[in-house]
Design an enzyme around this catalytic site. Structure first.
Site, PDB file in Angstrom:
ATOM      1  N   HIS A 134     -37.770   3.025 -19.317  1.00 53.72           N
ATOM      2  CA  HIS A 134     -37.734   3.335 -17.889  1.00 53.72           C
ATOM      3  C   HIS A 134     -37.498   4.827 -17.707  1.00 53.72           C
ATOM      4  CE1 HIS A 134     -36.996   2.942 -13.632  1.00 53.72           C
ATOM      5  NE2 HIS A 134     -35.801   3.495 -13.760  1.00 53.72           N
TER       6      HIS A 134
ATOM      7  N   GLY B 102     -32.377   8.133 -15.864  1.00 55.78           N
ATOM      8  CA  GLY B 102     -31.210   7.974 -14.999  1.00 55.78           C
ATOM      9  C   GLY B 102     -31.269   6.646 -14.285  1.00 55.78           C
TER      10      GLY B 102
ATOM     11  N   SER C 186     -31.564   3.734 -11.508  1.00 53.76           N
ATOM     12  CA  SER C 186     -32.550   3.485 -10.466  1.00 53.76           C
ATOM     13  C   SER C 186     -32.024   4.012  -9.136  1.00 53.76           C
ATOM     14  CB  SER C 186     -32.830   1.983 -10.371  1.00 53.76           C
ATOM     15  OG  SER C 186     -33.806   1.718  -9.400  1.00 53.76           O
ATOM     16  N   GLY C 187     -32.875   4.759  -8.422  1.00 52.09           N
ATOM     17  CA  GLY C 187     -32.492   5.288  -7.132  1.00 52.09           C
ATOM     18  C   GLY C 187     -31.869   6.668  -7.167  1.00 52.09           C
ATOM     19  N   VAL C 188     -31.757   7.275  -8.359  1.00 50.81           N
ATOM     20  CA  VAL C 188     -31.121   8.588  -8.455  1.00 50.81           C
ATOM     21  C   VAL C 188     -32.044   9.706  -7.975  1.00 50.81           C
ATOM     22  CG1 VAL C 188     -31.822   9.221 -10.799  1.00 50.81           C
ATOM     23  CG2 VAL C 188     -29.571   9.925  -9.955  1.00 50.81           C
ATOM     24  N   GLY C 189     -33.345   9.428  -7.894  1.00 53.04           N
ATOM     25  CA  GLY C 189     -34.272  10.425  -7.353  1.00 53.04           C
ATOM     26  C   GLY C 189     -35.300  10.937  -8.339  1.00 53.04           C
ATOM     27  N   LYS C 190     -35.596  10.171  -9.371  1.00 51.72           N
ATOM     28  CA  LYS C 190     -36.559  10.625 -10.392  1.00 51.72           C
ATOM     29  C   LYS C 190     -37.959  10.770  -9.807  1.00 51.72           C
ATOM     30  CE  LYS C 190     -35.685   7.172 -13.181  1.00 51.72           C
ATOM     31  NZ  LYS C 190     -34.606   6.498 -12.399  1.00 51.72           N
ATOM     32  N   SER C 191     -38.411   9.761  -9.076  1.00 51.64           N
ATOM     33  CA  SER C 191     -39.775   9.794  -8.539  1.00 51.64           C
ATOM     34  C   SER C 191     -39.919  10.862  -7.461  1.00 51.64           C
ATOM     35  CB  SER C 191     -40.154   8.422  -7.968  1.00 51.64           C
ATOM     36  OG  SER C 191     -40.171   7.440  -8.990  1.00 51.64           O
TER      37      SER C 191
ATOM     38  N   ASP D  15     -41.900   5.384 -13.656  1.00 53.33           N
ATOM     39  CA  ASP D  15     -41.230   4.084 -13.790  1.00 53.33           C
ATOM     40  C   ASP D  15     -41.208   3.571 -15.225  1.00 53.33           C
ATOM     41  OD1 ASP D  15     -39.783   1.907 -12.591  1.00 53.33           O
ATOM     42  OD2 ASP D  15     -41.531   0.683 -13.044  1.00 53.33           O
TER      43      ASP D  15
ATOM     44  N   GLU E  15     -43.858   5.073  -7.186  1.00 53.21           N
ATOM     45  CA  GLU E  15     -43.155   4.307  -6.160  1.00 53.21           C
ATOM     46  C   GLU E  15     -42.143   5.200  -5.454  1.00 53.21           C
ATOM     47  OE1 GLU E  15     -39.809   0.781  -5.699  1.00 53.21           O
ATOM     48  OE2 GLU E  15     -40.688   1.206  -7.665  1.00 53.21           O
TER      49      GLU E  15
ATOM     50  N   ARG F  11     -21.409  24.360 -18.425  1.00 46.85           N
ATOM     51  CA  ARG F  11     -21.734  25.528 -17.615  1.00 46.85           C
ATOM     52  C   ARG F  11     -22.196  26.708 -18.455  1.00 46.85           C
ATOM     53  NH1 ARG F  11     -17.072  26.486 -13.211  1.00 46.85           N
ATOM     54  NH2 ARG F  11     -18.656  27.997 -12.537  1.00 46.85           N
TER      55      ARG F  11
END
Length: 320
Positions: A141, A156, A158-163, A180, A205, A246
């Site tokens: 994934h 990462g 699902s929903g973290v902002g990859k797409s 995906d 998606e 850092r």
């Protein structure tokens, strides 16, 4: 371990081979070896290390040898060779096959092909293609993009902002390989290549919008079929209790199919421009591969010795 195969029809198409004799359906003839065989010893009757899974290549030397022996002996050695049932035989350099070669291939049901390429070029192309097609692979994934020539695998939760990050990168001129699900192949001892499964190629998606086709919306320049994996970027929601790197002196990596790949963990929170950060990460990773480390130069400018800056490698176990 899964053993992969490739159909003879794909090999014919990829290498633009001409068909001299085809006894069966090339879609049903499966090749399971990435190596090839140039039958020098076999034409003299030595089969101790012969592998019948390999495609047989006839080059200038093999053809010259066949022309130097009698017709009766040619027929005998070629029928003996093809009785081992290799998946196919290819004649290089556009050489004209001796009649006994065509006859033996038909008698034993072995496809006979030809090409105008030189023997060494044919072998190199064939082995390279087979190594990719039959490489060990896993599906994970994530999102795979090409940024400034670097293959970046975004992973990462699902929903973290990859797409969404991939879309922003595409708009900035970079290219999408897979969204995906990423099929990762080990094509050599040091190289990984990623691609999208055929049924979801070019699709992305986006929550709230749905499925889009990146190739149709952004054009052919926005997509790419395959790309090597140079860097893994792990996107995670910003955690105030966690200390993030850092300086960049320590090296983190993960192992995919036994190959070490550098990893960066980038925290995500409102206001951070992830596309720009990933662009910088790609360029910085290229600099490191070329031997330059900005953190090390800064520490030297501050008066620290190289011995005082030990670099550590930490292996991360990523669930992707």
């Amino acid at each position: 371990m899964t053993n992969y195969t490739v159909s003879l029809s794909k090999v014919i198409k990829e290498l633009s081979l001409d068909v001299i004799s085809m006894p069966g359906n090339p879609d049903e003839i499966l090749i399971s070896s990435t190596d090839v065989n140039r039958p020098g010893l076999e034409l003299n009757g030595f089969y101790d290390y012969y592998d019948p899974k390999r495609i047989v290549i006839f080059g200038k030397a093999e053809t010259a040898f066949l022309n130097s022996i009698s017709s009766e002996r040619r027929s005998k050695v070629l029928n003996e060779l093809f009785s081992k049932k290799p998946p196919a035989a290819i004649i290089a350099r556009g050489l004209k096959p001796v009649p006994e070669l065509v006859e033996a291939s038909k008698n034993n049901g072995v496809p006979l092909l030809s090409t105008a390429e030189t023997t060494s070029s044919l072998v190199a192309r064939l082995v390279s293609y087979m190594n990719v097609e039959m490489a060990p692979r896993i599906t994970r994934h994530g999102v795979l993009v090409e940024v400034y020539g670097e293959g970046i695998l975004l992973v990462g939760d699902s929903g973290v902002g990859k797409s969404e990050t991939a879309i922003e990168l595409i708009k900035r001129g970079h290219r999408l390989i897979a969204d995906d699900a990423v099929v990762i192949k080990r094509v050599s001892a040091i190289s990984l290549v990623g691609e999208a499964p055929d049924n979801i190629k070019h699709f992305i998606e986006l929550r709230g919008i749905g499925i889009i086709n990146a190739r149709r919306i952004f054009g052919m320049g926005a997509v790419k079929l395959t790309e090597k994996i140079d860097l893994v970027i792990n996107l995670e929601i910003w955690n105030d209790q966690k200390t993030y790197d850092r300086m960049g002196l320590d090296n983190e990596y993960t192992e995919i199919l036994g190959i070490k790949v550098p990893v960066l963990t980038i925290p995500v929170k409102p206001g951070r421009n992830l596309a720009v950060i990933i662009e910088v990460a790609a360029m910085n990773n290229r600099q490191k591969k070329m031997g330059y480390n900005a953190a090390q130069e800064l520490m030297k400018n501050l008066g620290f010795n190289a011995e005082d800056m030990p670099q550590t490698e930490t292996k991360l176990q990523l669930d992707f």
